[in-house]
Design a protein around this motif. Structure first.
Motif, PDB file in Angstrom:
ATOM      1  N   GLU A   1       5.701  11.712   1.678  1.00  0.00           N
ATOM      2  CA  GLU A   1       6.061  10.667   2.638  1.00  0.00           C
ATOM      3  C   GLU A   1       7.427  10.108   2.277  1.00  0.00           C
ATOM      4  OE1 GLU A   1       2.498   8.033   4.271  1.00  0.00           O
ATOM      5  OE2 GLU A   1       2.443   8.116   2.080  1.00  0.00           O
ATOM      6  N   ASP A   2       8.182   9.731   3.278  1.00  0.00           N
ATOM      7  CA  ASP A   2       9.437   9.037   3.045  1.00  0.00           C
ATOM      8  C   ASP A   2       9.140   7.660   2.458  1.00  0.00           C
ATOM      9  OD1 ASP A   2      11.613   6.999   4.323  1.00  0.00           O
ATOM     10  OD2 ASP A   2      12.500   8.946   3.857  1.00  0.00           O
ATOM     11  N   THR A   3      10.000   7.203   1.537  1.00  0.00           N
ATOM     12  CA  THR A   3       9.784   5.915   0.866  1.00  0.00           C
ATOM     13  C   THR A   3       9.611   4.774   1.863  1.00  0.00           C
ATOM     14  OG1 THR A   3      11.022   6.632  -1.085  1.00  0.00           O
ATOM     15  CG2 THR A   3      10.773   4.260  -0.768  1.00  0.00           C
TER      16      THR A   3
ATOM     17  N   GLU B   1       1.445   4.522   5.127  1.00  0.00           N
ATOM     18  CA  GLU B   1       1.166   4.250   6.541  1.00  0.00           C
ATOM     19  C   GLU B   1       0.202   5.277   7.131  1.00  0.00           C
ATOM     20  OE1 GLU B   1       4.830   3.882   8.649  1.00  0.00           O
ATOM     21  OE2 GLU B   1       5.580   2.255   7.359  1.00  0.00           O
ATOM     22  N   ALA B   2       0.465   6.550   6.914  1.00  0.00           N
ATOM     23  CA  ALA B   2      -0.373   7.612   7.481  1.00  0.00           C
ATOM     24  C   ALA B   2      -1.451   8.026   6.484  1.00  0.00           C
ATOM     25  CB  ALA B   2       0.490   8.812   7.838  1.00  0.00           C
ATOM     26  N   LEU B   3      -2.535   8.604   7.012  1.00  0.00           N
ATOM     27  CA  LEU B   3      -3.577   9.152   6.154  1.00  0.00           C
ATOM     28  C   LEU B   3      -3.113  10.507   5.635  1.00  0.00           C
ATOM     29  CD1 LEU B   3      -6.479   9.039   4.988  1.00  0.00           C
ATOM     30  CD2 LEU B   3      -7.218  10.242   7.061  1.00  0.00           C
ATOM     31  N   MET B   4      -2.933  10.605   4.336  1.00  0.00           N
ATOM     32  CA  MET B   4      -2.506  11.845   3.705  1.00  0.00           C
ATOM     33  C   MET B   4      -3.718  12.522   3.091  1.00  0.00           C
ATOM     34  SD  MET B   4       0.510  11.320   4.638  1.00  0.00           S
ATOM     35  CE  MET B   4       1.222  12.853   4.045  1.00  0.00           C
ATOM     36  N   LEU B   5      -3.905  13.798   3.388  1.00  0.00           N
ATOM     37  CA  LEU B   5      -5.092  14.521   2.941  1.00  0.00           C
ATOM     38  C   LEU B   5      -4.729  15.648   1.976  1.00  0.00           C
ATOM     39  CD1 LEU B   5      -7.066  14.869   6.296  1.00  0.00           C
ATOM     40  CD2 LEU B   5      -7.469  13.229   4.452  1.00  0.00           C
TER      41      LEU B   5
ATOM     42  N   ARG C   1       0.868  -1.169   0.000  1.00  0.00           N
ATOM     43  CA  ARG C   1       0.000   0.000   0.000  1.00  0.00           C
ATOM     44  C   ARG C   1       0.907   1.221   0.000  1.00  0.00           C
ATOM     45  NH1 ARG C   1      -3.282   0.013   4.921  1.00  0.00           N
ATOM     46  NH2 ARG C   1      -1.820   1.534   5.748  1.00  0.00           N
ATOM     47  N   VAL C   2       0.919   1.938  -1.124  1.00  0.00           N
ATOM     48  CA  VAL C   2       1.850   3.054  -1.266  1.00  0.00           C
ATOM     49  C   VAL C   2       1.219   4.397  -0.918  1.00  0.00           C
ATOM     50  CG1 VAL C   2       3.313   1.890  -2.940  1.00  0.00           C
ATOM     51  CG2 VAL C   2       1.390   3.261  -3.744  1.00  0.00           C
ATOM     52  N   LYS C   3      -0.104   4.431  -0.783  1.00  0.00           N
ATOM     53  CA  LYS C   3      -0.749   5.685  -0.394  1.00  0.00           C
ATOM     54  C   LYS C   3      -2.120   5.385   0.212  1.00  0.00           C
ATOM     55  CE  LYS C   3       1.194   8.732  -1.060  1.00  0.00           C
ATOM     56  NZ  LYS C   3       2.250   9.349  -0.188  1.00  0.00           N
ATOM     57  N   LYS C   4      -2.375   6.047   1.335  1.00  0.00           N
ATOM     58  CA  LYS C   4      -3.685   6.004   1.985  1.00  0.00           C
ATOM     59  C   LYS C   4      -4.179   7.438   2.045  1.00  0.00           C
ATOM     60  CE  LYS C   4      -3.918   5.185   6.440  1.00  0.00           C
ATOM     61  NZ  LYS C   4      -3.970   4.526   7.777  1.00  0.00           N
ATOM     62  N   THR C   5      -5.123   7.759   1.175  1.00  0.00           N
ATOM     63  CA  THR C   5      -5.681   9.101   1.137  1.00  0.00           C
ATOM     64  C   THR C   5      -7.197   8.975   0.971  1.00  0.00           C
ATOM     65  OG1 THR C   5      -5.517  11.268   0.065  1.00  0.00           O
ATOM     66  CG2 THR C   5      -5.213   9.345  -1.350  1.00  0.00           C
ATOM     67  N   VAL C   6      -7.846  10.054   0.525  1.00  0.00           N
ATOM     68  CA  VAL C   6      -9.299  10.029   0.379  1.00  0.00           C
ATOM     69  C   VAL C   6      -9.695  10.429  -1.036  1.00  0.00           C
ATOM     70  CG1 VAL C   6      -9.768  10.500   2.813  1.00  0.00           C
ATOM     71  CG2 VAL C   6      -9.518  12.423   1.208  1.00  0.00           C
TER      72      VAL C   6
END
Length: 309
Positions: free
Chosen positions: A279-281, A286-290, A33-38
């Motif tokens: 985000e660092d590679t 991992e974190a929710l990016m908005l 999972r390379v990105k967790k956003t909305v």
């Protein structure tokens, strides 16, 4: 438009459950999972990106998991099968692994001499693993699948169309070359880009029109190097009569969209700036990016989204 399109960039689909979707791609398929956003238009819904270590264009499967969304219906006017490349000789491993995971729809097949393993996603999504040479790609091994078997990225995709002629002409205009036909399926290939270079058009003249829902591909995106190339593609498409959106900033790439004659939604996406822009590679996904406009509402948004492992 010659030499501007560099193969596939990503494929975006819809799902009914975020947790199930996340588990399937990170555990069953072993992607990162390379990105967790909305979703930019519906911030109460995740936009999840899965791919190789850094989310290389041509490796990224993305999802909008709308909770409880009804399933789509298969038919004409859709991307019917999304194809992932795996190393030559790996299909035996995958057949056993997917069967042990309870994956449905497992079927050995072949097309133009390429060995394939077809299977269903959690929402009836159409997938296939295709044996291919690495072509400079490396699989993500953090998901527990070894480097000798892991998914390398996309191989391509198969469209289902009532009439494939107009879409074939569009692909040729975009730089693809028509290759062989086997049965009702014709292959198109583009050179000079990434390894996600094949598209197969399956003609299904008697099929009903597909309807979108969970398990359906929302759009398929093609890669260009940068914004200058994207503007050239947009100009060429509009000069040919296509209705193309303005350029939209998607944080990790810039995008334009247009509807094809066969009904499939195409996107042209830039390879820049990439998923490591915020985000660092080592900690991608991992974190929710908005997006900027939703950052003041982080607390409210996080309360509405399910936690993901």
């Amino acid at each position: 438009m010659k030499n501007l399109i560099k193969g596939l960039h990503h494929v975006t689909s819809m799902a009914a459950d975020a947790t199930e979707n996340n588990n399937f791609f990170t555990r069953t398929l072993g992607l990162r999972r390379v990105k967790k956003t909305v979703n930019f238009d519906a911030p109460e819904v995740y936009h999840l990106y899965y791919g190789d270590e850094v989310g290389t264009p041509g490796s990224v499967m993305t999802y909008f998991p709308f909770g409880g969304m009804p399933g789509g219906t298969r038919g004409a006017g859709e991307v019917g099968v999304t194809e992932f490349a795996v190393p030559t000789g790996a299909l035996g491993f995958w057949k056993d692994h997917l069967a042990a995971q309870g994956v449905s729809g497992l079927k050995d097949s072949a097309f133009l001499g390429e060995a394939r393993l077809e299977f269903d996603g959690p929402d009836g999504d159409g997938f296939a693993l295709v044996e291919a040479e690495p072509d400079g790609r490396a699989s993500w091994t953090g998901g527990g699948i070894g480097a000798g078997e892991g998914v390398l990225g996309f191989h391509g995709a198969r469209f289902r169309l009532a009439d494939a002629a107009a879409t074939g002409e569009l692909l040729t205009f975009m730089g693809y070359q028509k290759e062989e036909t086997e049965g009702s399926v014709t292959r198109y290939r583009i050179e000079g880009g990434n390894a996600a270079r094949t598209l197969d058009l399956e003609e299904v003249p008697d099929a009903r029109q597909a309807t979108q829902g969970a398990g359906s591909v929302h759009h398929i995106a093609f890669a260009v190097e940068d914004r200058a190339a994207q503007l050239e593609v947009r100009k060429a498409l509009m000069a040919t009569g296509y209705q193309v959106t303005p350029v939209i900033d998607r944080d990790y790439f810039w995008a334009i969209y247009f509807r094809t004659p066969g009904g499939v939604l195409f996107e042209i996406a830039t390879n820049e700036p990439g998923f490591d822009r915020d985000e660092d590679t080592a900690h991608l996904g991992e974190a929710l990016m908005l997006p900027d406009r939703y950052r003041p509402y982080r607390a409210q948004i996080e309360r509405r989204l399910p936690e993901l492992a």
